[in-house]
Design a protein around this motif. Structure first.
Motif, mmCIF file in Angstrom:
data_model
loop_
_atom_site.group_PDB
_atom_site.id
_atom_site.type_symbol
_atom_site.label_atom_id
_atom_site.label_comp_id
_atom_site.label_asym_id
_atom_site.label_seq_id
_atom_site.Cartn_x
_atom_site.Cartn_y
_atom_site.Cartn_z
ATOM 1 N N UNK A 290 29.513 -30.317 -101.997
ATOM 2 C CA UNK A 290 28.149 -30.078 -101.524
ATOM 3 C C UNK A 290 27.530 -28.904 -102.287
ATOM 4 N N UNK A 291 26.433 -29.168 -102.975
ATOM 5 C CA UNK A 291 25.772 -28.134 -103.772
ATOM 6 C C UNK A 291 25.256 -27.003 -102.885
ATOM 7 N N UNK A 292 24.794 -27.377 -101.699
ATOM 8 C CA UNK A 292 24.272 -26.370 -100.780
ATOM 9 C C UNK A 292 25.376 -25.401 -100.356
ATOM 10 N N UNK A 293 26.527 -25.974 -100.008
ATOM 11 C CA UNK A 293 27.629 -25.119 -99.542
ATOM 12 C C UNK A 293 28.244 -24.334 -100.699
ATOM 13 N N UNK A 294 28.207 -24.913 -101.894
ATOM 14 C CA UNK A 294 28.823 -24.236 -103.026
ATOM 15 C C UNK A 294 27.893 -23.208 -103.666
ATOM 16 N N UNK A 295 26.615 -23.614 -103.823
ATOM 17 C CA UNK A 295 25.707 -22.743 -104.573
ATOM 18 C C UNK A 295 24.496 -22.285 -103.781
ATOM 19 N N UNK A 296 24.382 -22.764 -102.540
ATOM 20 C CA UNK A 296 23.243 -22.366 -101.733
ATOM 21 C C UNK A 296 21.938 -23.021 -102.141
ATOM 22 N N UNK A 297 22.048 -24.061 -102.993
ATOM 23 C CA UNK A 297 20.825 -24.769 -103.397
ATOM 24 C C UNK A 297 20.968 -26.230 -103.014
ATOM 25 N N UNK A 298 19.874 -26.863 -102.682
ATOM 26 C CA UNK A 298 19.798 -28.291 -102.349
ATOM 27 C C UNK A 298 19.194 -28.437 -100.961
ATOM 28 N N UNK A 299 20.036 -28.646 -99.942
ATOM 29 C CA UNK A 299 19.502 -28.743 -98.590
ATOM 30 C C UNK A 299 18.739 -30.023 -98.304
ATOM 31 N N UNK A 300 18.933 -31.030 -99.185
ATOM 32 C CA UNK A 300 18.166 -32.277 -99.000
ATOM 33 C C UNK A 300 18.539 -32.987 -97.695
ATOM 34 N N UNK A 301 19.845 -33.014 -97.371
ATOM 35 C CA UNK A 301 20.243 -33.742 -96.158
ATOM 36 C C UNK A 301 19.593 -33.130 -94.921
ATOM 37 N N UNK A 302 19.498 -31.800 -94.925
ATOM 38 C CA UNK A 302 18.864 -31.146 -93.771
ATOM 39 C C UNK A 302 17.397 -31.547 -93.664
ATOM 40 N N UNK A 303 16.757 -31.720 -94.839
ATOM 41 C CA UNK A 303 15.341 -32.095 -94.824
ATOM 42 C C UNK A 303 15.154 -33.520 -94.337
ATOM 43 N N UNK A 304 16.063 -34.443 -94.749
ATOM 44 C CA UNK A 304 15.819 -35.850 -94.413
ATOM 45 C C UNK A 304 16.375 -36.273 -93.060
ATOM 46 N N UNK A 305 17.304 -35.484 -92.506
ATOM 47 C CA UNK A 305 17.942 -35.923 -91.251
ATOM 48 C C UNK A 305 16.901 -36.010 -90.131
ATOM 49 N N UNK A 306 16.697 -37.219 -89.573
ATOM 50 C CA UNK A 306 15.679 -37.378 -88.532
ATOM 51 C C UNK A 306 16.058 -36.662 -87.230
ATOM 52 N N UNK A 307 17.360 -36.367 -87.044
ATOM 53 C CA UNK A 307 17.771 -35.722 -85.795
ATOM 54 C C UNK A 307 18.028 -34.235 -85.968
ATOM 55 N N UNK A 308 17.830 -33.742 -87.182
ATOM 56 C CA UNK A 308 18.021 -32.312 -87.421
ATOM 57 C C UNK A 308 19.435 -31.842 -87.138
ATOM 58 N N UNK A 309 20.411 -32.639 -87.531
ATOM 59 C CA UNK A 309 21.797 -32.298 -87.180
ATOM 60 C C UNK A 309 22.499 -31.411 -88.186
ATOM 61 N N UNK A 310 21.948 -31.247 -89.375
ATOM 62 C CA UNK A 310 22.704 -30.564 -90.424
ATOM 63 C C UNK A 310 22.769 -29.064 -90.122
ATOM 64 N N UNK A 311 24.002 -28.548 -90.195
ATOM 65 C CA UNK A 311 24.215 -27.130 -89.903
ATOM 66 C C UNK A 311 25.169 -26.568 -90.953
ATOM 67 N N UNK A 312 24.599 -25.968 -92.007
ATOM 68 C CA UNK A 312 25.427 -25.470 -93.108
ATOM 69 C C UNK A 312 26.258 -24.260 -92.687
#
Lengths: 652, 186, 301
Positions: A290-312
């Motif tokens: 995961x680019x977000x977890x590795x480099x702190x960049x991306x976050x696309x899944x958090x943006x697209x998740x309709x239920x807002x479930x992503x919690x890095x």
């Protein structure tokens, strides 16, 4: 105490190399012995009756039986003496079979050793006293470790029987190896069609709590009252709200993540749901990709998740569960076949494992059920199957037979013809092991109806020749070397114990063999029990097993749990440590060394003393050897009892 | 084909001797055929190596020691390297050759003649004298055309010498052979 | 890097004849890398394959005489370029650990065998003791544009328990050296297949078949040359390449180098020092092409 001694012939097992009559005669001279005899089969009904009669006739206060190992018949004879009205702890056993007759041929030496062992037993018995078990209540919940087909069966049987079930599964979905299979032998029915509904049942059963993507961190307690610490690994997705819609997977830009479920035939996304029928159908993030977890960049899944479930920021979570019994169903893993340099050691893309081939055959797999060569995506014409890769091979430390490869290879050959009618399959085999119901008929069908070419011999080498692979093997029936031009080679890779099996065994305090497979209580009579009360086995964690056997064991383990829980209270073993409060100086050393936390500090008239919690004490005796004062004594194995045995042995 | 009486034809002395001299246990072989599968010389063999193993296991001394295969094994070790039961098959082939020599089998093959010529060259010179070896081999086989085609290429390269290289201790080497002969006669 | 690499050197019989260029290049390469070689004084033949087909004690005695010669100059570490010598010397040391066998061998010898001497191949010490990275640093003339396959032969790496070097099925030592020298290495699938060994004279047909297969494979994978580490392999593939072509109707023209020859070239030693003119299949075109690459590069720079 008046003692009776019974020396068993065990047919010829003992009598052939031990003069049992002489042992009985010698025993008559021992202090306390008023009766001694030799009998053909002491464990038989007349043999036991003889003991009961002797107790009554000679008014015996204790009994010694010299026969086999206590693991075999101690319980039997304890019940016998109880039947005659004696406390069952006024009984001792001398093992003159496993420890004497089976290991030595010298009759005179064996007889002398048997006499010594009987003398030790009588001396100890003179110092035995009646012990009485305590009762304790049990927690009628069961933990199932592993969510493969064996664990699922055990869980559903227990839950249907009214028990509360906690299931812990290491990966993010249950289903185990069976969920990866396309079809099953010998019926060729669809694996996910028969397993899928069972998986759904697990998810929906009101009595089952499922912790997927979780592992066992710690196990405390004892039969009836275990305390389990479960590590819920961080998924970075709030599973309470995740609907499994899969939008995150569609949009995830990191598409090179390891696809464990598909046996790395393809790649998956860093956030993924392993397969469409996954239970639970929830997404998890693989932090290694995961680019977000590795480099702190991306976050696309958090943006697209309709239920807002992503919690890095999600962290591992620890949960404690209390249960009364545990079923271990941790399955198997595939042997690392890349040690076979002669098969390419993993260098040739078109040499794949049988499980990778299953994923290729499966409609839900990465190729959509089409058989394609990983190298160029072409359909293969000649498919070569090689059996016994990592089975029956001492040179790679796997001398055992995995047992089910012959069957799935036949199945895969049949399916190959179904998928690609123009193809030709070749199977290199050593022996065909097809011992189940309708199994042999099935392998015959692969040959007779599907024209699979079975070649009796191992393969010595695979190497690339143009865009094909040259497979060089033997046909021992023709008595020569043979070569096959193959488009695809499928290795029937053998099973080994699952990764981490031995570490889990140590947490469970159960034993395992040199390959990491768990040891059953008895190879014939206790197939799903372990030697730790309240811990049961199901499926391939005990040894490689096919689906029917695994399911059978799942049910058997459930029956054992239901049987255990049919009582509201269990009797504790009175062979526990007891503190002599007068001798105890309150140093606390025993508290520190007790591996079970069974000793606590108490206040006795203003003084610190140790006290054993009888239901937790497992009778290991570590405290007794730690205590500087000899104040802690293990009942039925006190210092005096042990010393009397030593004295009986070392009297000259 | 010959019908074999499995117990009366079993030569237990032979089996014992092979096991002792090779340090291998024949019953470890379960006839998977992997040795034959990898043997580059199977094409030339009259009996493939896995069957040599089986015949030896079954105590069929005569058949084994008569086999041409024994003289065509180059000890390339592929059988030994890949045996799932870790049997040193190549060493067994070696031991069978020793026995065949002792018992007077297989004396006519060209490979054996070549090996003998090689060793006589070592015995006489302490080292192998390549031209001498070739001449010796040709004189024993009558195959005077052997490698004659290579002459024009090889001569100008300075690789061919018509005299053996001199070494001080060649008598020591010769003594090894003499003592071996004496010991073998015992 | 150990700066004082120092070994006894056992050249083996073929070094004086058919594999003279292997011996020349091995010595020159070691000298260039400051690896000191001490010739085993008055060495004799190890017995090769013929001796062990006659008797194991005879074979070991012939080897043991040489091990004793190594010990006589106060050394216990011996290297040899030839895998057949290597296998015999190592086997002798290994088997003589058994006392009964050692006694049998000693009966054939003037003085009892010295079992302390260990033997390695020139290739092994270059890779393990000197180090490929150190070799890489010494390259002055990279083998640019040379497409080469590495062929190890049957006994250099096996049986693994005895040879204790590299991988018995998929050795990489020469591949890695060639890569370090700047060559393009194509994976050769038949790295450990037998070439026909010493059957060239008595059973040429066998060598034609087995070595022919090796050349066919080299051609199929686009290797323009093969490197070897064995006098027998090199001889079968090089000296007999014409015979093979004739027997099999093939048209191979694949130079077969000893790895030491290419190593020496890359270290800046001359073709003559490397005995390039001793090869039967002329490497001229290949060597010129490499030299061209070099000049093109220099011009570009």
């Amino acid at each position: 105490m008046k003692i009776g001694v019974f020396v068993c012939h065990c047919g010829s097992n003992i009598e052939a190399t031990v003069d049992t009559a002489a042992v009985a005669a010698a025993a008559r001279e021992f202090p306390g012995v008023v009766f001694a005899t030799d009998t053909m089969y002491t464990c038989s009904e007349p043999g036991q009756d003889e003991i009961v009669d002797a107790i009554k006739e000679h008014n015996l206060g204790g009994v010694v039986v010299a026969s086999c190992t206590p693991r075999m018949h101690e319980q039997t004879f304890r019940r016998t003496v109880e039947r005659a009205g004696l406390n069952k702890y006024l009984f001792e056993m001398a093992n003159i079979r496993e420890h004497v007759s089976w290991i030595g041929k010298d009759r005179e030496a064996n007889t002398n050793k048997s006499v010594d062992l009987v003398r030790m037993a009588t001396e100890k018995l003179l110092r035995n006293r009646a012990l009485h078990p305590k009762k304790f209540t049990i927690n009628k919940r069961v933990l199932i470790i592993g969510g493969g087909v064996a664990g699922i069966q055990a869980a559903l049987d227990c839950a249907d029987g009214g028990l509360e079930v906690v299931m812990v599964e290491k990966t993010s979905t249950i289903g185990g190896k069976m969920a990866k299979l396309d079809k099953t032998f010998p019926t060729v029915d669809c694996s996910s069609c028969i397993l899928g509904p069972r998986m759904v049942d697990v998810a929906q059963h009101p009595n089952i709590t499922l912790y997927a993507y979780s592992e066992i961190e710690e196990i405390k307690g004892y039969v009836g009252n275990f305390e389990i610490k479960v590590k819920k690994k961080a998924t970075y997705v709030d599973w309470k709200n995740c609907t499994g819609c899969g939008i995150c997977m569609e949009k995830c830009p990191s598409k090179k993540a390891t696809d464990t479920f598909n046996e790395e035939i393809g790649k998956t996304t860093a956030i993924n749901i392993p397969f469409p029928q996954a239970i639970p159908k929830k997404a998890k993030i693989d932090p290694a990709f995961c680019t977000m977890l590795k480099k702190g960049k991306c976050g696309i899944c958090a943006k697209v998740c309709p239920s807002g479930c992503i919690d890095y920021e999600m962290k591992d979570e620890f949960i404690t569960e209390k249960v009364g019994a545990i079923v271990t169903a941790t399955g198997f893993d595939l042997f690392d076949w890349t040690v076979y340099g002669e098969y390419g050691g993993g260098r040739y893309p078109d040499v794949i494992t049988s499980l990778q081939y299953e994923r290729m055959l499966s409609a839900s797999g990465p190729t959509g059920g089409h058989i394609k060569r990983p190298s160029d995506g072409k359909e293969p014409k000649n498919v070569v199957f090689i059996q016994c890769v990592g089975s029956r091979d001492k040179s790679v430390g796997r001398p055992y037979c995995t047992g089910f490869c012959c069957m799935y290879t036949a199945k895969q050959a049949i399916l190959t013809k179904d998928h690609l009618p123009q193809s030709q399959s070749y199977v290199f085999y050593m022996d065909i092991r097809a011992t189940g119901k309708l199994y042999d008929e099935f392998t015959r069908r692969a040959m007779e109806e599907y024209d699979t070419n079975y070649i009796r011999g191992r393969v010595s080498m695979i190497y690339p020749k143009g865009d094909k692979l040259l497979v060089r093997g033997a046909d021992t029936l023709m008595g020569t070397q043979v070569e096959v031009d193959a488009d695809l080679v499928v290795l029937a890779v053998g099973a080994e114990s699952s990764a981490g099996a031995s570490e889990l065994a140590e947490k469970l305090r159960i034993s395992y063999d040199s390959y990491g497979f768990y040891m059953e209580g008895h190879p014939k009579l206790k197939p799903v029990e372990t030697n730790t009360a309240g811990v049961y086995l199901a499926g391939a964690c005990q040894g490689p097993k096919d689906i029917p056997s695994s399911v059978g064991q799942g049910s058997a383990a459930a029956a054992k749990v239901l049987g255990l829980f049919s009582k509201d209270q269990l009797e504790s073993d009175p062979q526990v440590s007891i503190v002599d409060i007068k001798r105890c100086i309150g140093c606390g050393k025993c508290i520190q060394t007790c591996p079970f936390g069974a000793i606590k500090e108490i206040d006795f008239r203003g003084m610190v003393k140790a006290d054993v919690i009888e239901t937790i004490c497992q009778g290991c005796g570590i405290c007794t050897s730690t205590c500087p004062q000899g104040a802690v004594q293990l009942q039925h194995a006190t210092d005096n009892q042990i010393l009397s045995e030593v004295n009986a042995l070392c009297q000259f | 084909m010959k019908v074999i009486n499995i117990n009366s034809s079993y030569n237990s002395e032979f089996v014992k001797e092979v096991e002792e001299e090779s340090g291998q246990k024949l019953n470890l072989c379960y006839q998977c055929g992997k040795c034959t599968a990898g043997c580059p010389y199977t094409d030339e063999y009259d009996i493939c190596v896995s069957q040599i193993m089986r015949l030896t296991q079954a105590g069929q001394k005569e058949t084994v020691l008569k086999a041409n295969s024994l003289w065509l094994c180059a000890t390339c070790e592929s059988c030994t390297a890949r045996c799932p039961n870790q049997i040193d098959v190549a060493r067994i082939m070696d031991v069978l050759r020793h026995m065949a020599r002792r018992e007077g089998y297989g004396g006519t093959g060209r490979v054996k003649t070549f090996w003998d010529s090689f060793l006589s060259s070592v015995k006489n010179n302490g080292r192998v004298f390549e031209v001498g070896l070739l001449v010796n081999y040709i004189s024993h086989t009558g195959r005077f055309w052997t490698d004659i085609d290579l002459g024009p290429t090889m001569l100008p390269k300075g690789k061919i010498h018509f005299k053996p290289t001199e070494m001080q201790g060649k008598k020591e080497v010769e003594k090894i052979f003499m003592r071996f002969k004496e010991e073998s006669a015992k | 890097m150990n700066t004082s690499l120092n070994y006894a050197y056992y050249p083996g019989c073929s070094s004086t004849g058919t594999s003279i260029e292997y011996d020349m290049s091995s010595r020159a390469v070691c000298a260039a890398l400051d690896i000191k070689l001490n010739d085993v004084p008055d060495w004799s033949c190890c017995g090769s394959t013929p001796a062990h087909t006659v008797d194991h004690s005879l074979s070991s005695a012939l080897s043991a005489r040489n091990l004793n010669q190594v010990a006589s100059i106060g050394m216990d570490s011996c290297i040899t370029p030839c895998p057949s010598c290597l296998a015999n010397l190592k086997t002798a040391t290994h088997r003589m650990e058994d006392e009964a066998f050692r006694n049998k061998v000693n009966k054939l010898l003037d003085k009892p065998a010295d079992t302390r001497v260990s033997t390695k191949s020139v290739l092994q010490i270059l890779v393990e003791d000197y180090g490929i990275e150190n070799i890489r640093k010494k390259v002055v003339r990279p083998l640019k544009g040379l497409v080469v396959g590495a062929y190890y032969g049957c006994i250099l790496n096996r049986p693994a328990e005895l040879m204790q070097f590299d991988d018995s099925e998929h050795p990489m030592a020469m591949d890695n050296i060639m890569e370090a020298l700047g060559a393009t290495v194509v994976p050769f699938p038949l790295k450990v297949e037998c070439c026909g060994a010493s059957f060239g004279i008595p059973r040429k047909d066998v060598v034609m078949r087995l070595s022919g297969k090796l050349l066919d494979t080299a051609h199929a994978i686009g290797a323009k040359a093969l490197v070897t580490a064995c006098p027998l392999c090199q001889m079968n593939l090089d000296m007999r390449q014409n015979q093979i072509n004739h027997a099999n109707g093939s048209h191979h023209n694949i130079p077969i180098f000893y790895f030491t020859q290419l190593l020496g070239l890359a270290l800046g030693l001359t073709e003559k020092e490397m005995g390039m003119n001793k090869l039967c299949v002329s490497p001229r075109t290949l060597l010129d092409a490499m030299a061209n690459e070099e000049t093109i590069k220099e011009k570009a720079a």
